[in-house]
Write an enzyme that holds these catalytic residues in place. Structure first.
Site, PDB file in Angstrom:
ATOM      1  CD  GLU A  37       8.700   2.249  -2.821  1.00  0.00           C
ATOM      2  OE1 GLU A  37       9.212   2.894  -1.939  1.00  0.00           O
ATOM      3  OE2 GLU A  37       9.348   2.549  -4.489  1.00  0.00           O
ATOM      4  N   GLY A  38       4.793   0.173  -2.420  1.00  0.00           N
ATOM      5  CA  GLY A  38       3.951  -1.207  -3.455  1.00  0.00           C
ATOM      6  C   GLY A  38       2.142  -0.840  -3.721  1.00  0.00           C
TER       7      GLY A  38
END
Lengths: 307, 252
Positions: B51-52
């Site tokens: 998700e980063g």
């Protein structure tokens, strides 16, 4: 060119005001300018609203120091250590004082900043349906998709516009133009949504270095209020191609912040007893040298010629 | 019999949930290794998302402490922003998502926010991070937890990440079009939803554990699924792949 270089202490003094909505790093675990976290604590800023998807242990440190009035974000803790002890003390026992917690998920705080960046009145999302986040944070509103022939619920996320976004980058010029590479989380949305942007640059370069590769610019200088040269200013967070993550530092912070006295001793040692960012780097000494990425894995050349 | 740790068994059980060619929302720690094992065994074309803002065709070559470590950026398929990768969830393109949790209930709802509930906070946990998004918008959710009575509860005090909410039709009523937990992998067993209500049932018990022990350590009246089995022990190919991914033996 408007020169925007100043010291981090000047930037924090002039551009971060008590009660501001503040982003310190918006790329989850990387490029968090902890040097700014420490400087805000040193200057004793108060009642800040910390806005972030995840900023590793930065928010926990600020809460314990009494700088934070509200958390608007998805996660506060210590990524490799575990729970955030200061966050727990504030939420459970109002130590050092009570905290407003505005619950988001990563995607919904992302779309809130996106709406803030691009002037949307709100952002409709499919996420957090079925989650109690909708109930515990009154900022969200439920609606029905007006374009659907079936009844289709959507969540409306209002814009979030930080007063200040403080972001770590690999390099910048004196006008605040900058290059960032690696995963960026919500850094660009946070910068574009913010009223004021402070860039914490690992390196200051000539303007032609930045203009040679405009596709790598995170936020152009005309949107930047100040640029501060702080080598390793993201420590203990990593910075792609420059610094490894100091996981032992996070673990030490986690262990020592378990009780208030331990946290205060940690704060004295790493924040108050050091002379700003240069003093912090000096204290790290060889430990910092060991974290420096020495290898080269250069990207292929990109040609922008027009002739 | 192969020599393996409980965590290695959990990793391999998680790897088996990934199918070839899938887009997988990986998450941290144990699932990163599971994704690596799946790629080296039965799912060479699985693509991993973090998700980063990282997307990878192959796991990183070093042990990661976070998904954003420099080693996860090097040779990535794509380093970009959070919205670009999490947008794949909302667009319905993510097949399998992994999350962990402090507390789960029999409908697969997960709490990582407030133990005791929002109004009566006993323990403030870190919050959703991306978990609520992954749980709502992946086609199949795999949860990984330690099997303790205080963690597997009748009803969570706060739903951070929705499972089947309150049973049959729960997700549809909440307006969630897809997904729901497909498996909960613990250190003792694998639970799966069963029947129209999608209540979590005991699907397989790990070698060395018994169904009674698992039921005893569950905070609701855990029923066994028809055809309940023993979780297959890791095979040689799986262990070889695991050792190739977990070079430093972190999970041994």
């Amino acid at each position: 060119m408007i020169e925007k270089i100043c010291s981090l202490s000047d930037a924090v003094r002039d551009l971060v005001r008590d009660g501001d909505g503040v982003v310190i790093g918006a790329s989850l675990e990387t490029a968090i300018p902890f040097a700014a976290t420490y400087e805000i604590i040193r200057q004793g800023k108060k009642n800040l609203e910390m806005i972030a998807p995840i900023s590793d242990a930065s928010t926990d440190m600020l809460i314990g120091a009494g700088c934070v009035g509200a958390v608007t974000g998805a996660w506060v803790g210590n990524v490799s250590g575990g729970l955030g002890h200061n966050y727990r003390r504030a939420a459970e026992k109002q130590i050092p004082h009570a905290l407003d917690i505005n619950d988001y998920s990563n995607f919904t705080i992302g779309m809130a900043l996106f709406a803030g960046a691009y002037g949307l009145p709100y952002a409709p999302v499919r996420s957090i349906l079925g989650s109690d986040i909708i109930n515990s944070n009154p900022a969200f509103k439920m609606a029905t998709n007006p374009f659907s022939t079936e009844t289709e619920p959507v969540v409306l996320v209002p814009p979030v516009k930080p007063d200040v976004a403080i972001l770590g980058v690999q390099r910048a010029d004196a006008a605040g133009n900058n290059h960032y590479w690696g995963s960026s989380g919500l850094a660009q949305e946070a910068a574009l949504a913010a009223e004021r942007v402070i860039i914490v640059a690992d390196e200051i370069v000539e303007p032609d270095v930045i203009s040679s590769d405009p596709s790598r610019v995170l936020v152009p200088g005309f949107r930047v209020a100040a640029v501060c040269h702080v080598p390793a200013g993201t420590h203990p967070a990593p910075l792609t191609g420059r610094w490894q993550r100091d996981s032992a530092f996070f673990n030490d912070y986690h262990a020592r912040s378990r009780d208030v006295d331990g946290y205060k001793a940690w704060l004295d040692e790493w924040v108050f007893a050091v002379e700003g960012a240069p003093g912090y780097a000096k204290k790290l000494g060889d430990r910092l040298s060991a974290l420096k990425i020495a290898g080269s894995r250069n990207a292929a050349h990109a040609n922008y010629a027009a002739e | 019999m192969a020599d393996y740790s409980t965590q290695e068994l959990m990793i391999i059980a998680a790897a088996r949930e990934i199918r070839d060619g899938e887009l997988v929302f990986v998450g941290m720690r144990l699932p990163i290794t599971a994704y690596g094992v799946a790629r080296l065994t039965h799912a060479p074309n699985a693509v991993g998302m973090f998700e980063g803002g990282v997307t990878r065709y192959a796991p990183a070559e070093e042990t990661l402490y976070t998904m954003c470590d420099p080693a996860n950026q090097r040779n990535a398929a794509w380093t970009t922003g959070l919205i670009q990768v999490m947008g794949h969830l909302q667009a319905g393109r993510v097949d399998t998502g992994f999350i962990g949790g402090a507390e789960i209930d029999k409908w697969g709802n997960i709490n990582t926010s407030y133990i005791g509930g929002h109004e009566n906070v006993q323990v403030k946990l870190p919050g959703s991070g991306g978990a609520a998004d992954i749980a709502a918008m992946s086609k199949r959710l795999i949860a990984i937890m330690n099997h303790e009575k205080r963690r597997l509860v009748e009803r969570v005090s706060y739903i951070t990440s929705p499972g089947y909410i309150n049973g049959e039709g729960g997700r549809a009523k909440a307006g969630i079009a897809v997904g729901g937990p497909a498996a909960v992998i613990t250190d003792k067993a694998v639970l799966r939803p069963h029947g129209p209500a999608n209540e979590l049932h005991l699907s397989s018990v790990h070698p060395g554990h018994t169904a009674d022990e698992v039921i005893e350590n569950t905070g609701w009246e855990l029923k066994t699924a028809p055809g309940m089995t023993e979780t297959p022990a890791p095979g040689d190919a799986e262990m070889t792949a695991l050792h190739q991914v977990d070079r430093e033996g972190f999970w041994r």
